[in-house]
Design a protein around this motif. Structure first.
Motif, mmCIF file in Angstrom:
data_model
loop_
_atom_site.group_PDB
_atom_site.id
_atom_site.type_symbol
_atom_site.label_atom_id
_atom_site.label_comp_id
_atom_site.label_asym_id
_atom_site.label_seq_id
_atom_site.Cartn_x
_atom_site.Cartn_y
_atom_site.Cartn_z
ATOM 1 N N VAL A 164 0.845 -1.194 0.000
ATOM 2 C CA VAL A 164 0.000 0.000 0.000
ATOM 3 C C VAL A 164 0.881 1.245 0.000
ATOM 4 C CG1 VAL A 164 -1.878 -1.143 1.254
ATOM 5 C CG2 VAL A 164 -0.133 0.117 2.517
ATOM 6 N N VAL A 165 0.272 2.368 -0.398
ATOM 7 C CA VAL A 165 0.921 3.678 -0.327
ATOM 8 C C VAL A 165 0.025 4.590 0.497
ATOM 9 C CG1 VAL A 165 1.853 5.636 -1.611
ATOM 10 C CG2 VAL A 165 1.929 3.336 -2.615
ATOM 11 N N TYR A 166 0.621 5.328 1.445
ATOM 12 C CA TYR A 166 -0.127 6.265 2.279
ATOM 13 C C TYR A 166 0.259 7.700 1.911
ATOM 14 C CZ TYR A 166 -0.473 2.152 5.381
ATOM 15 O OH TYR A 166 -0.679 0.903 5.901
ATOM 16 N N TRP A 167 -0.764 8.536 1.765
ATOM 17 C CA TRP A 167 -0.555 9.982 1.601
ATOM 18 C C TRP A 167 -1.483 10.680 2.576
ATOM 19 C CZ3 TRP A 167 -2.959 13.263 -2.873
ATOM 20 C CH2 TRP A 167 -2.539 14.604 -2.756
ATOM 21 N N THR A 168 -0.928 11.501 3.432
ATOM 22 C CA THR A 168 -1.747 12.205 4.402
ATOM 23 C C THR A 168 -1.347 13.670 4.453
ATOM 24 O OG1 THR A 168 -2.559 12.180 6.696
ATOM 25 C CG2 THR A 168 -0.222 11.737 6.370
ATOM 26 N N ARG A 169 -2.317 14.512 4.754
ATOM 27 C CA ARG A 169 -2.053 15.926 5.033
ATOM 28 C C ARG A 169 -2.628 16.218 6.408
ATOM 29 N NH1 ARG A 169 -3.673 20.498 0.813
ATOM 30 N NH2 ARG A 169 -1.812 19.628 -0.215
ATOM 31 N N LEU B 197 -3.549 3.901 -1.180
ATOM 32 C CA LEU B 197 -3.565 3.216 -2.467
ATOM 33 C C LEU B 197 -3.295 1.735 -2.220
ATOM 34 C CD1 LEU B 197 -3.983 4.529 -5.280
ATOM 35 C CD2 LEU B 197 -1.529 4.249 -5.656
ATOM 36 N N VAL B 198 -4.301 0.890 -2.452
ATOM 37 C CA VAL B 198 -4.161 -0.561 -2.297
ATOM 38 C C VAL B 198 -3.742 -1.124 -3.650
ATOM 39 C CG1 VAL B 198 -5.306 -2.703 -1.642
ATOM 40 C CG2 VAL B 198 -5.946 -0.552 -0.521
ATOM 41 N N ILE B 199 -2.539 -1.673 -3.717
ATOM 42 C CA ILE B 199 -1.948 -2.096 -4.988
ATOM 43 C C ILE B 199 -2.457 -3.476 -5.403
ATOM 44 C CG2 ILE B 199 0.215 -2.453 -6.229
ATOM 45 C CD1 ILE B 199 -0.226 0.409 -5.179
ATOM 46 N N ASP B 200 -2.905 -3.584 -6.655
ATOM 47 C CA ASP B 200 -3.295 -4.863 -7.253
ATOM 48 C C ASP B 200 -4.264 -5.632 -6.353
ATOM 49 O OD1 ASP B 200 -3.318 -6.751 -9.243
ATOM 50 O OD2 ASP B 200 -1.411 -7.681 -8.694
#
Length: 638
Positions: free
Chosen positions: A164-169, A241-244
């Motif tokens: 997974v990818v994490y993006w936070t503000r 973002l949950v990959i595949d």
């Protein structure tokens, strides 16, 4: 310059848990699918992170990655892949790589320290470390929903490469908003160069010797390539973002087979499962309060198209929603004398408070059971008997009928359903909705497993919690049986007209739900009046009912297609009957107003002359509150 992340793989030390065992902790309880756990847990996290005074939003998108995003994942995010990460490399090279993008806004974001070894003072947020680096970091039992901290693993469990990818503000602590980006993968433990590793990997800024997120503009620039939804000025939140992703698809024998989502068929199946979970687990989030505002804004998208969930929830859970509205009022101390509009299909209903009588001791004083409540009420249960309205095609019926729904208090997320066994001919449905009082919610939180899908009286450490859960559930089940038993001993004559009315509707099939091949044809539709969105169903006939919509004023708009042959004139005549517990009766012109939109013209009255094959709209405006039946007959024009 676009950021390039570096890989950090965690060496194994004394007491470390391997990453491969983390998902087992989450799957060890209950029978929920991975997709169900994903929605339930991420929705719960978003609700818990809501900023004070803000209505949080939750969004899930199932989509295919474009070339730029795929290149960024392979070249800027998941760098330095070795043989122990072959599964991740295979996913990144898939030409039809899909993702699930989960966004929340109006939340705090993953605030707090970004260094995994940084301690925090009491009352200081630690959301980034707890969510990204920790496992099983529990929240206080007074929190609204999740308490274990295992739910974050649900994102890894859905991903084929567990990545997974994490993006936070978030507010970094001094009033300045900061973007943070980091990626992670959980795989099996492995050995390399004589050292053992847990199988947990992170990609971020490793210049310090540890791993930290990339922050600031570098994080925002890379994230805006990977994620479709960006942040508005001044807003905070988190995107994942949950990959595949993988989805379980039953084979010809009904045995589920897990497969990666790499084509539109699999994407549609995954989306259908997400819809089902939102409906069954989060329908209370679609129930507006007295101000007309729902607690949370929930959106689901498939390939950039919004999937209708709110209207389905309103249609399928009309009776439940009415019950929840009554429970909310009771727990807010609002007088029941302020009548809520009751759905027309409800034949009988009751709202009951569950009061307990524990024995207090020095070890378990009154406050340990009921906090600062003035009474001994642990929760409220709504009970209803209603006409059974068929669901739209493809939507589960078993979850909502002849079942009791149990939910947490302020979170209002469904924990479980229990069947309400009854022998009937399908004419009626039984519904029960239970919600604890805010003061007693902590007891039910203590009784939940990691997946939050059950209440086990033996789970709490506290004697008070075990007592409240055990006795409350026992009382609820007794009230359900008594309500149903009391109905059985009523006079058959008293119910005959209702039963005959409902049986006359058994042949109807739904419209307004998921599209069916060729549409629905019919000369009759049934629409639920009496406030809120309602059902509409059609029966076989010559007039095709294309869609049914009820607006905020309660007016029904029925889009129809005149019968073939095309171009031949015919007269359509509509009549409206009200369906109540006492039977069906025709409505007068004073009680209902009909108008027709055909082409560019609008005609008032019960009939209109049209040409075959043309589409039009029949508007039905009522001055009464009732479930209605509309008959559209076709007459020759001489």
């Amino acid at each position: 310059m676009t950021a390039v992340l570096s890989r950090y793989s965690k060496p194994r030390g004394a007491g470390d848990q391997t990453s491969g065992g983390r998902g087992k902790l989450l799957r060890a309880h209950g029978s929920l699918t991975r997709a169900q756990i994903l929605v339930r847990e991420t929705l719960q996290n978003s609700w818990d992170a809501a900023r004070a005074g803000r209505r949080p939003s939750y969004e899930a998108r199932v989509r295919r990655l474009d070339c730029d995003a795929r290149a960024a994942l392979a070249e800027n995010v998941f760098t330095g892949l070795g043989p122990e990460l072959d599964a991740l490399a295979e996913s990144l090279s898939a030409p039809e790589l899909h993702v699930i993008e989960i966004n929340d806004r109006g939340t705090t974001g993953l605030n707090g320290p970004i260094s995994p070894d940084r301690a925090v003072e009491k009352g200081e947020p630690n959301n980034f470390n707890a969510f990204v680096f920790d496992i099983g970091s529990s929240k206080p039992l007074g929190s609204s929903g999740g308490t274990f901290g295992f739910g974050k693993n649900s994102t890894f469990e859905v991903s084929a490469p567990h990545a997974v990818v994490y993006w936070t503000r978030c507010d970094r602590g001094d009033g300045v908003l900061e973007d943070r980006l980091i990626a992670s993968a959980l795989h099996d433990p492995y050995d390399e160069d004589g050292l053992r590793f847990t199988g947990a990997h992170w990609w971020g800024d490793t210049a310090s010797g540890d791993v930290l997120p990339v922050v600031g503009q570098r994080a925002a620039d890379l994230a805006q390539v990977l994620f479709q939804r960006h942040f508005d000025d001044g807003d905070c939140g988190t995107s994942i973002l949950v990959i595949d992703p993988m989805v379980t698809i039953p084979d010809a024998e009904g045995i589920g087979q897990r497969t990666a989502v790499r084509d539109s068929d699999a994407a549609h199946e995954l989306c259908s499962q997400l819809v089902e979970t939102l409906l069954t687990s989060a329908w209370p989030k679609f129930v507006a309060d007295d101000s007309g505002q729902t607690p949370m804004d929930i959106t689901l998208k498939l390939y950039d198209k919004t999937v209708d969930v709110a209207d389905k929830a309103a249609a399928l859970f009309r009776v439940h929603s009415h019950g929840l509205a009554r429970i909310r009022r009771a727990q807010a101390g609002i007088d029941e004398g302020e009548i809520l509009v009751r759905p027309g299909e409800i034949v009988e209903s009751d709202l009951q408070a569950i009061s307990l009588r524990p024995s207090y001791t020095d070890e378990t004083p009154r406050e340990s059971y009921f906090g600062d409540r003035a009474d001994t009420v642990s929760g409220h249960v709504f009970l209803a008997k209603a006409l059974r309205i068929p669901p739209a095609p493809g939507l589960l019926d078993s979850w909502r009928v002849d079942a009791a729904c149990f939910m947490r208090s302020s979170a209002e997320l469904v924990v479980m359903y229990e069947p309400m066994a009854d022998e009937n001919d399908g004419t009626f449905m039984w519904v029960a909705v239970f919600k604890p009082t805010p003061e007693c919610d902590r007891h039910f939180a203590a009784a939940e497993p990691a997946t939050h899908d059950d209440w086990n009286k033996n789970a709490p450490d506290s004697l008070a919690s075990a007592y409240v859960v055990d006795k409350t559930l026992g009382h609820v089940r007794q009230r359900m049986k008594k309500f149903m038993l009391g109905d059985r001993v009523k006079s058959i004559t008293e119910e005959r007209s209702t039963r005959q009315l409902a049986k006359s509707l058994n042949g109807f099939v739904p419209v307004g739900g998921p599209p069916t091949t060729g549409g629905n044809t019919g000369g009759n539709i049934r629409a639920g009046g009496g406030g809120g969105r309602s059902h509409a169903v059609a029966a076989a006939g010559e007039v095709t009912i294309v869609s049914t919509v009820q607006d905020a004023r309660g007016t029904w708009h029925l889009t129809f297609r005149a019968p073939e042959p095309t171009g031949e004139r015919c007269r359509l005549r509509a009549s409206v009957r009200a369906a109540t517990a006492e039977g069906a009766f025709g409505l007068t012109d004073d009680e209902v107003e009909l108008s027709w939109d055909v082409g560019t013209a609008t005609e008032n009255g019960s009939s209109v002359v049209v040409r075959g094959g043309i589409e039009g709209v029949l508007h039905v405006e009522m001055d009464i509150e009732a479930t209605i039946m509309v008959d559209i007959d076709v007459e020759e024009v001489v």
